[in-house]
Design an enzyme around this catalytic site. Sequence first.
Site, PDB file in Angstrom:
ATOM      1  N   THR A 128      48.545  61.213  67.427  1.00  0.00           N
ATOM      2  CA  THR A 128      47.335  61.575  66.987  1.00  0.00           C
ATOM      3  C   THR A 128      47.323  62.865  65.846  1.00  0.00           C
ATOM      4  O   THR A 128      46.422  63.148  65.077  1.00  0.00           O
ATOM      5  CB  THR A 128      46.705  61.822  68.108  1.00  0.00           C
TER       6      THR A 128
ATOM      7  N   HIS B 120      36.663  52.630  62.202  1.00  0.00           N
ATOM      8  CA  HIS B 120      35.529  52.315  62.041  1.00  0.00           C
ATOM      9  C   HIS B 120      34.547  53.596  61.829  1.00  0.00           C
ATOM     10  O   HIS B 120      34.879  54.646  62.546  1.00  0.00           O
ATOM     11  CB  HIS B 120      34.790  51.528  62.797  1.00  0.00           C
TER      12      HIS B 120
ATOM     13  N   ARG C 226      52.921  64.873  72.464  1.00  0.00           N
ATOM     14  CA  ARG C 226      53.151  66.205  72.337  1.00  0.00           C
ATOM     15  C   ARG C 226      54.894  66.371  72.136  1.00  0.00           C
ATOM     16  O   ARG C 226      55.384  65.568  72.645  1.00  0.00           O
ATOM     17  CB  ARG C 226      52.667  66.860  73.864  1.00  0.00           C
TER      18      ARG C 226
END
Length: 223
Positions: free
Chosen positions: A175, A122, A190
Amino acid sequence: MPDEDRDMPAARDNVTPRPRAAMIICQALYYLVGRYLPPSYACSLLGRLSKQFRALVCRQIFRSAGRNVNVEHGAYFGSGRLIEIGDNSGIGVDCHVPADIRIGRDVMMGPEVLVIGRNQNHRFDDLDLPMRLQGYADSPPVVIEDDVWLGARAIVLPGIHIGRGSIIGAGAIVTRDVPPFAICAGNPARIIRFRNAPCEEERQLDTLPPVPACAAPVNSLEE
Ligand SMILES: CC(C)(COP(=O)(O)OP(=O)(O)OC[C@H]1O[C@@H](n2cnc3c(N)ncnc32)[C@H](O)[C@@H]1OP(=O)(O)O)[C@@H](O)C(=O)NCCC(=O)NCCS
């Protein structure tokens, strides 16, 4: 990484135009029947038949599908219309992937992996408008290159590119793009090491000072 490299391979050669009606029927067959059939590893014959049924209908739904694709029990992929998936790859038990994901060859997915698609972020820049009315941030489709292993319950955020040969640990939240052969884990994920890097013992051996070429033996009789 250049854009053309991000547009991955999967099984483009196998792209064939499908009649729309056939695709809709197959989507219905998958979501009403196939999705609820037992997983492929369930008691041998039933599991094998369920796997074949799902593969058959998904071949009509996906944009392209290689050989021996395994869409598992409970997998959700929206319309699935733009999915490209290569030979010997799977969408794991109860996994959710977006309808435009690109999955290479030999990709393994543990249960309940969640890949979030391009239109599921969003927008939230406007403080005066409820976020639900702000639309979605666009991003490229998620790409998973060849020979990747995604551990159970990994989460992959929109637009991520996972390099070939890499491993995403159980429960990792990815991410950032993952380079080839990296092993990633944690939240946020990581790199814990590279599959193609020497292990710790080998590294230590590499850093030991070299033995001088003409060093005299300790017990030399010439002393
Ligand atoms: C990522 C994985 C492959 C790493 O295996 P490994 O190389 O043997 O890793 P190690 O056990 O040597 O762990 C190395 C470090 O990473 C950490 N680590 C390993 N896996 C982790 C994970 N999933 N999440 C967070 N940290 C993790 C370890 O705690 C260890 O940390 P430390 O050095 O501080 O002690 C493995 O842990 C994993 O998550 N496998 C997924 C299993 C799965 O989901 N299977 C489903 C069926 S397909």
